[in-house]
Design an enzyme around this catalytic site. Structure first.
Site, PDB file in Angstrom:
ATOM      1  N   LEU A 143       0.836  -1.194   0.000  1.00  0.00           N
ATOM      2  CA  LEU A 143       0.000   0.000   0.000  1.00  0.00           C
ATOM      3  C   LEU A 143       0.876   1.251   0.000  1.00  0.00           C
ATOM      4  O   LEU A 143       0.785   2.099   0.877  1.00  0.00           O
ATOM      5  CB  LEU A 143      -0.938  -0.008   1.210  1.00  0.00           C
ATOM      6  CG  LEU A 143      -2.223   0.817   1.053  1.00  0.00           C
ATOM      7  CD1 LEU A 143      -3.136   0.178   0.014  1.00  0.00           C
ATOM      8  CD2 LEU A 143      -2.960   0.928   2.385  1.00  0.00           C
ATOM      9  N   GLY A 144       1.772   1.327  -1.003  1.00  0.00           N
ATOM     10  CA  GLY A 144       2.519   2.555  -1.218  1.00  0.00           C
ATOM     11  C   GLY A 144       1.692   3.540  -2.016  1.00  0.00           C
ATOM     12  O   GLY A 144       0.457   3.459  -2.039  1.00  0.00           O
ATOM     13  N   ARG A 145       2.357   4.462  -2.693  1.00  0.00           N
ATOM     14  CA  ARG A 145       1.633   5.462  -3.474  1.00  0.00           C
ATOM     15  C   ARG A 145       0.700   4.813  -4.486  1.00  0.00           C
ATOM     16  O   ARG A 145      -0.480   5.132  -4.573  1.00  0.00           O
ATOM     17  CB  ARG A 145       2.617   6.384  -4.213  1.00  0.00           C
ATOM     18  CG  ARG A 145       3.468   7.279  -3.348  1.00  0.00           C
ATOM     19  CD  ARG A 145       4.420   8.068  -4.236  1.00  0.00           C
ATOM     20  NE  ARG A 145       5.312   8.945  -3.496  1.00  0.00           N
ATOM     21  CZ  ARG A 145       6.466   8.576  -2.982  1.00  0.00           C
ATOM     22  NH1 ARG A 145       6.863   7.319  -3.099  1.00  0.00           N
ATOM     23  NH2 ARG A 145       7.228   9.446  -2.337  1.00  0.00           N
ATOM     24  N   ILE A 146       1.265   3.902  -5.282  1.00  0.00           N
ATOM     25  CA  ILE A 146       0.481   3.288  -6.349  1.00  0.00           C
ATOM     26  C   ILE A 146      -0.543   2.321  -5.777  1.00  0.00           C
ATOM     27  O   ILE A 146      -1.707   2.306  -6.196  1.00  0.00           O
ATOM     28  CB  ILE A 146       1.419   2.594  -7.357  1.00  0.00           C
ATOM     29  CG1 ILE A 146       2.242   3.645  -8.101  1.00  0.00           C
ATOM     30  CG2 ILE A 146       0.621   1.749  -8.337  1.00  0.00           C
ATOM     31  CD1 ILE A 146       3.333   3.075  -8.990  1.00  0.00           C
ATOM     32  N   ILE A 221       1.426  -5.051 -12.008  1.00  0.00           N
ATOM     33  CA  ILE A 221       2.001  -3.826 -12.566  1.00  0.00           C
ATOM     34  C   ILE A 221       3.235  -3.428 -11.753  1.00  0.00           C
ATOM     35  O   ILE A 221       3.681  -2.292 -11.806  1.00  0.00           O
ATOM     36  CB  ILE A 221       0.970  -2.666 -12.615  1.00  0.00           C
ATOM     37  CG1 ILE A 221       0.231  -2.478 -11.277  1.00  0.00           C
ATOM     38  CG2 ILE A 221      -0.057  -2.928 -13.708  1.00  0.00           C
ATOM     39  CD1 ILE A 221       0.961  -1.714 -10.240  1.00  0.00           C
ATOM     40  N   ARG A 223       6.790  -5.624 -10.663  1.00  0.00           N
ATOM     41  CA  ARG A 223       7.985  -6.116 -11.341  1.00  0.00           C
ATOM     42  C   ARG A 223       7.768  -7.585 -11.677  1.00  0.00           C
ATOM     43  O   ARG A 223       7.146  -8.332 -10.904  1.00  0.00           O
ATOM     44  CB  ARG A 223       9.221  -5.980 -10.449  1.00  0.00           C
ATOM     45  CG  ARG A 223       9.757  -4.572 -10.338  1.00  0.00           C
ATOM     46  CD  ARG A 223      10.509  -4.163 -11.586  1.00  0.00           C
ATOM     47  NE  ARG A 223      11.234  -2.917 -11.420  1.00  0.00           N
ATOM     48  CZ  ARG A 223      10.780  -1.727 -11.796  1.00  0.00           C
ATOM     49  NH1 ARG A 223       9.573  -1.625 -12.340  1.00  0.00           N
ATOM     50  NH2 ARG A 223      11.521  -0.642 -11.622  1.00  0.00           N
ATOM     51  N   ASP A 247       1.584  -6.612 -16.962  1.00  0.00           N
ATOM     52  CA  ASP A 247       2.292  -5.515 -17.623  1.00  0.00           C
ATOM     53  C   ASP A 247       3.797  -5.684 -17.509  1.00  0.00           C
ATOM     54  O   ASP A 247       4.540  -4.951 -18.151  1.00  0.00           O
ATOM     55  CB  ASP A 247       1.866  -4.173 -17.007  1.00  0.00           C
ATOM     56  CG  ASP A 247       2.418  -2.981 -17.778  1.00  0.00           C
ATOM     57  OD1 ASP A 247       2.313  -2.979 -19.015  1.00  0.00           O
ATOM     58  OD2 ASP A 247       2.961  -2.057 -17.141  1.00  0.00           O
ATOM     59  N   GLU A 252      11.538  -9.502 -19.569  1.00  0.00           N
ATOM     60  CA  GLU A 252      11.053  -8.586 -20.612  1.00  0.00           C
ATOM     61  C   GLU A 252      12.212  -7.840 -21.285  1.00  0.00           C
ATOM     62  O   GLU A 252      13.232  -7.574 -20.642  1.00  0.00           O
ATOM     63  CB  GLU A 252      10.065  -7.583 -20.003  1.00  0.00           C
ATOM     64  CG  GLU A 252      10.646  -6.702 -18.899  1.00  0.00           C
ATOM     65  CD  GLU A 252       9.598  -5.815 -18.265  1.00  0.00           C
ATOM     66  OE1 GLU A 252       9.718  -4.583 -18.412  1.00  0.00           O
ATOM     67  OE2 GLU A 252       8.654  -6.355 -17.632  1.00  0.00           O
ATOM     68  N   HIS A 270       4.935  -3.417 -20.512  1.00  0.00           N
ATOM     69  CA  HIS A 270       5.420  -2.502 -19.471  1.00  0.00           C
ATOM     70  C   HIS A 270       4.950  -1.072 -19.800  1.00  0.00           C
ATOM     71  O   HIS A 270       5.750  -0.141 -19.911  1.00  0.00           O
ATOM     72  CB  HIS A 270       6.942  -2.558 -19.350  1.00  0.00           C
ATOM     73  CG  HIS A 270       7.428  -2.154 -17.988  1.00  0.00           C
ATOM     74  ND1 HIS A 270       8.444  -2.783 -17.343  1.00  0.00           N
ATOM     75  CD2 HIS A 270       7.021  -1.176 -17.148  1.00  0.00           C
ATOM     76  CE1 HIS A 270       8.665  -2.222 -16.173  1.00  0.00           C
ATOM     77  NE2 HIS A 270       7.804  -1.233 -16.031  1.00  0.00           N
TER      78      HIS A 270
END
Length: 304
Positions: A143-146, A221, A223, A247, A252, A270
């Protein structure tokens, strides 16, 4: 007056290259002129290891486009006296939007439906039903920024949100679970928004996927390293989970070819942060940080 040299440690998109080129002399990694550069530009995916820094003895700033710092050796940067700036705020909202887009695409089979129509199959076949999202449970890993932006969007469209991370956050309005396995068992959709690196390597393994179950969806989304791809491919091919929206991948852009054959996997290059608005914000942030460094003014330095 000569222009300052900036060393490019990664492939730089045209918008950033053009913006940098207006004020700086750009040299590629390995160019003899790079050895005298005080400033280097990289990306979150390319990073900068200790060897790259050692090859630039005059280096004093690495400016990275992206959120992740897991591929930048911060300990080596501190030892060499190199500041590290990145763009942690500029892409939050667009990445969160894309994560929700992947949730819908995987649950409602949107990409598959597009292929179905384009192949001319509509007149003679019917697609299998998708999964309704109404009233379903969504878990967010980190639950960081994103992660918080994803949770807000998910709650706003009626999903039952919970999350996991290293420790509870009493201020968060959604319940915390102690680990990814417990969260997966509670969730119909599991969304990965955690940092990469060794601490989260293969955090989502066969046990987590088994807990998510045959009706569950995985969205990544974060890594590619966060997921054990062998276990994920086995779960997607064998019905261990219903589907995935991906993503990012472990190798990749040369992803495992087995992903390409899967109708129940939505694949993206990505791409979650790639909007015109976010690209403009990232370029502006990098230019501001470089200018602040040169002027001796404060800027966010991840090594501190």
């Amino acid at each position: 007056m000569s222009r300052e040299t900036v060393a490019l440690l990664a492939a730089v998109p045209k918008d950033l290259r053009d913006a940098l080129g207006r004020d700086y002399t750009l040299v590629e990694r390995g160019d003899p002129a790079a050895a005298g550069a005080r400033i280097a530009v990289t990306s979150g995916m390319a990073g900068a290891d200790a060897a790259a820094m050692a090859a630039l003895p005059s280096l004093r700033l690495i400016a990275s486009m992206g959120v992740g710092l897991d591929r930048i050796d911060l300990a080596a940067a501190r030892q060499q006296g190199v500041a590290v700036s990145h763009t942690p705020d500029e892409m939050t909202e667009d990445v969160a939007d894309f994560a929700i887009g992947l949730v819908y695409a995987a649950a409602r089979r949107i990409a598959e439906a597009d292929r179905f129509v384009r192949a001319g199959r509509w007149s003679r076949e019917r697609m299998a039903p998708g999964m309704s999202l109404h009233g379903k449970a969504l878990g967010v890993v980190s639950l960081g920024r994103i992660g918080a932006a994803i949770a807000r969007r998910a709650a706003g469209i009626g999903l039952d949100v919970a999350w996991t991370g290293p420790r509870p956050k009493p201020e968060a309005p959604w319940p915390w679970l102690p680990d990814a396995t417990a969260l997966a068992a509670r969730s119909d959709v599991l969304v990965l928004a955690c940092p990469g690196g060794e601490e989260t390597r293969h955090l989502v393994d066969a046990a987590v996927l088994a807990a998510l179950g045959p009706r569950g969806l995985l969205v990544n989304i974060a890594r590619g390293s966060v997921v054990d791809e062998a276990a994920l491919l086995a779960a997607l091919e064998g019905g261990g989970i219903a589907g995935a929206g991906l993503d990012v991948f472990a190798t990749e852009p040369a992803l495992d070819a087995r992903f390409l054959a899967l109708e129940n996997a939505v694949l993206a290059p990505h791409y979650a942060s790639i909007t015109e608005e976010t690209r403009g914000a990232i370029v502006a942030r990098l230019l501001r940080d470089i200018a602040a460094f040169r002027a001796g003014e404060p800027f966010f330095d991840a090594t501190r």
